[in-house]
Design a protein around this motif. Structure first.
Motif, PDB file in Angstrom:
ATOM      1  N   GLU A 124     -68.828   6.077 -83.374  1.00 52.46           N
ATOM      2  CA  GLU A 124     -68.930   5.652 -82.112  1.00 52.46           C
ATOM      3  C   GLU A 124     -68.334   6.910 -81.055  1.00 52.46           C
ATOM      4  O   GLU A 124     -67.603   7.643 -81.761  1.00 52.46           O
ATOM      5  CB  GLU A 124     -68.038   4.514 -81.735  1.00 52.46           C
ATOM      6  CG  GLU A 124     -68.625   3.306 -82.092  1.00 52.46           C
ATOM      7  CD  GLU A 124     -67.866   2.015 -81.638  1.00 52.46           C
ATOM      8  OE1 GLU A 124     -68.332   0.898 -81.402  1.00 52.46           O
ATOM      9  OE2 GLU A 124     -66.389   2.126 -81.575  1.00 52.46           O
ATOM     10  N   LYS A 129     -70.948   2.670 -77.474  1.00 50.04           N
ATOM     11  CA  LYS A 129     -70.368   1.789 -78.511  1.00 50.04           C
ATOM     12  C   LYS A 129     -71.337   0.782 -79.020  1.00 50.04           C
ATOM     13  O   LYS A 129     -72.329   0.707 -78.593  1.00 50.04           O
ATOM     14  CB  LYS A 129     -69.288   1.102 -77.512  1.00 50.04           C
ATOM     15  CG  LYS A 129     -68.145   2.117 -76.942  1.00 50.04           C
ATOM     16  CD  LYS A 129     -67.237   2.676 -78.004  1.00 50.04           C
ATOM     17  CE  LYS A 129     -66.205   3.329 -77.452  1.00 50.04           C
ATOM     18  NZ  LYS A 129     -65.258   2.709 -76.656  1.00 50.04           N
ATOM     19  N   ARG A 154     -65.067  -2.090 -89.786  1.00 46.38           N
ATOM     20  CA  ARG A 154     -64.633  -0.808 -88.926  1.00 46.38           C
ATOM     21  C   ARG A 154     -63.504  -0.283 -89.502  1.00 46.38           C
ATOM     22  O   ARG A 154     -62.483  -0.599 -89.893  1.00 46.38           O
ATOM     23  CB  ARG A 154     -64.030  -1.399 -87.498  1.00 46.38           C
ATOM     24  CG  ARG A 154     -65.295  -1.925 -86.429  1.00 46.38           C
ATOM     25  CD  ARG A 154     -64.766  -2.123 -85.211  1.00 46.38           C
ATOM     26  NE  ARG A 154     -65.743  -2.020 -84.055  1.00 46.38           N
ATOM     27  CZ  ARG A 154     -66.297  -1.156 -83.483  1.00 46.38           C
ATOM     28  NH1 ARG A 154     -65.847   0.031 -83.609  1.00 46.38           N
ATOM     29  NH2 ARG A 154     -67.453  -1.284 -82.571  1.00 46.38           N
ATOM     30  N   PRO A 176     -64.473   4.491 -85.079  1.00 48.34           N
ATOM     31  CA  PRO A 176     -64.260   4.591 -83.725  1.00 48.34           C
ATOM     32  C   PRO A 176     -64.105   6.132 -83.106  1.00 48.34           C
ATOM     33  O   PRO A 176     -64.029   6.985 -83.882  1.00 48.34           O
ATOM     34  CB  PRO A 176     -62.743   4.129 -83.634  1.00 48.34           C
ATOM     35  CG  PRO A 176     -62.385   3.327 -84.770  1.00 48.34           C
ATOM     36  CD  PRO A 176     -63.554   3.924 -85.994  1.00 48.34           C
TER      37      PRO A 176
END
Length: 340
Positions: A124, A129, A154, A176
């Motif tokens: 990401e 996102k 995640r 992330p």
């Protein structure tokens, strides 16, 4: 079995296959900014040779589709996956992607698993996102249709970048944005030997573990020092060379072996390793995975091998900090002789 001067036994945990050199993004911290902005795609016969060498080796490394570009930009992307899976039917195959293809078509996730991937790892970014609910609904539908369960996670503390190598398992991992959350050592920014961020000498007195545990094939068949050598300034050998008939002709190549001996005993005393800030993982467990074997000391011949200059594997571009030219052994005034 062929005998090598380094009697210690080390095998690759991971082999990277670079389907594409070049990327559609231009992240300021990435080493791809250090070479020409042009997309190069691997040829089928090169990819086939790389996979056949892995199969011949008898090793069971994780196959990582990554390298120095965005793999989904390959014009025959899904065919590449199917070819790899055909030759390596029981290997764990994982892709690291910036999510460009998935953003265009969410069902690309399912298509990648259908083609033969075990793990789809999506990066990401602040401007890109993913919707977890949307993805989970897609995966639920996929399982209902195919019977294949895909674990959706995640990255956070305790979630590994690399899942256990169980080829019948499947996982979707979202990482992330690196500028928003640094959650593991493997996600800390590295300078890509001066191609991504400024060169650093902070870790010169630390052993490097990467070239004992990983090999990276580039799009044109070449192998360089490691994946951190984005520009390919330490070429090892090209797998398409007619003398390369076995995986160990690459893995135990003299330029690799000399570098390993020096890195093991004298640490990062030569370019590009001496400007790399990659944090070593389990450096006490070298050269074998238990840290119990010994490695012969480097010789003057080893230093001659690593200091011999070759043309880099990319068309290099200077970064802002390279005021005296592109980062290389000359303009950094690096040591030319073995350290006392």
């Amino acid at each position: 079995m062929k005998k090598y001067r380094n009697s210690a036994f080390y095998k690759p945990n991971t082999v990277q296959l670079e389907l594409v050199q070049g990327c559609n993004r231009r992240c300021s911290f990435c080493g791809s900014n250090g070479f020409e902005r042009k997309i190069h795609s691997i040829d089928k016969k090169v990819l086939k040779k790389q996979c056949e060498l892995i199969a011949e080796s008898g090793y069971n490394p994780r196959i990582l589709l990554a390298g120095h570009g965005e793999p989904t930009l390959h014009p025959n992307f899904y065919k590449c996956i199917r070819l790899i899976r055909k030759i390596l039917p029981t290997h764990w195959i994982q892709i690291l992607t910036n999510g460009y293809l998935v953003k265009k078509d969410l069902t690309a996730i399912c298509k990648m698993f259908d083609a033969g991937l075990n793990d789809v790892t999506l990066d990401e970014y602040a401007d890109s996102k993913f919707d977890d609910d949307e993805i989970q609904n897609l995966l639920d539908e996929y399982e209902e249709k195919t019977g294949i369960h895909i674990e959706f996670v995640r990255m956070k503390k305790g979630v590994p970048l690399y899942a256990p190598k169980q080829y019948k398992k499947h996982r979707l991992l979202i990482i992330p944005a690196i500028d928003e959350s640094i959650v593991t050592t493997s996600r800390k920014l590295t300078n890509h030997c001066g191609a991504g961020c400024p060169p650093s000498k902070d870790l010169q007195d630390r052993r490097c573990t990467r070239i004992f545990r990983e090999l990276s094939f580039r799009w044109d068949g070449w192998v360089a020092m490691c994946c951190q050598d984005f520009r390919g300034q330490y070429p090892v050998v090209n797998c398409m060379d007619p003398d390369v008939k076995r995986f160990d002709d690459v893995w135990r190549h003299p330029r690799y072996e000399a570098a390993r001996r020096i890195l093991y005993h004298d640490h990062r005393t030569f370019f590009p390793c001496n400007v790399c800030n990659l944090i070593p993982m389990r450096e006490g467990l070298l050269p074998d995975h238990l840290g119990k074997q010994k490695m012969e000391k480097p010789t003057e011949e080893d230093y001659e091998i690593v200091l011999k200059e070759y043309e880099p594997l990319t068309v290099m571009k200077a970064r802002p900090w390279e005021k005296n030219g592109i980062t290389c052994s000359d303009n950094l005034n690096l040591p030319k002789k073995r350290r006392d």
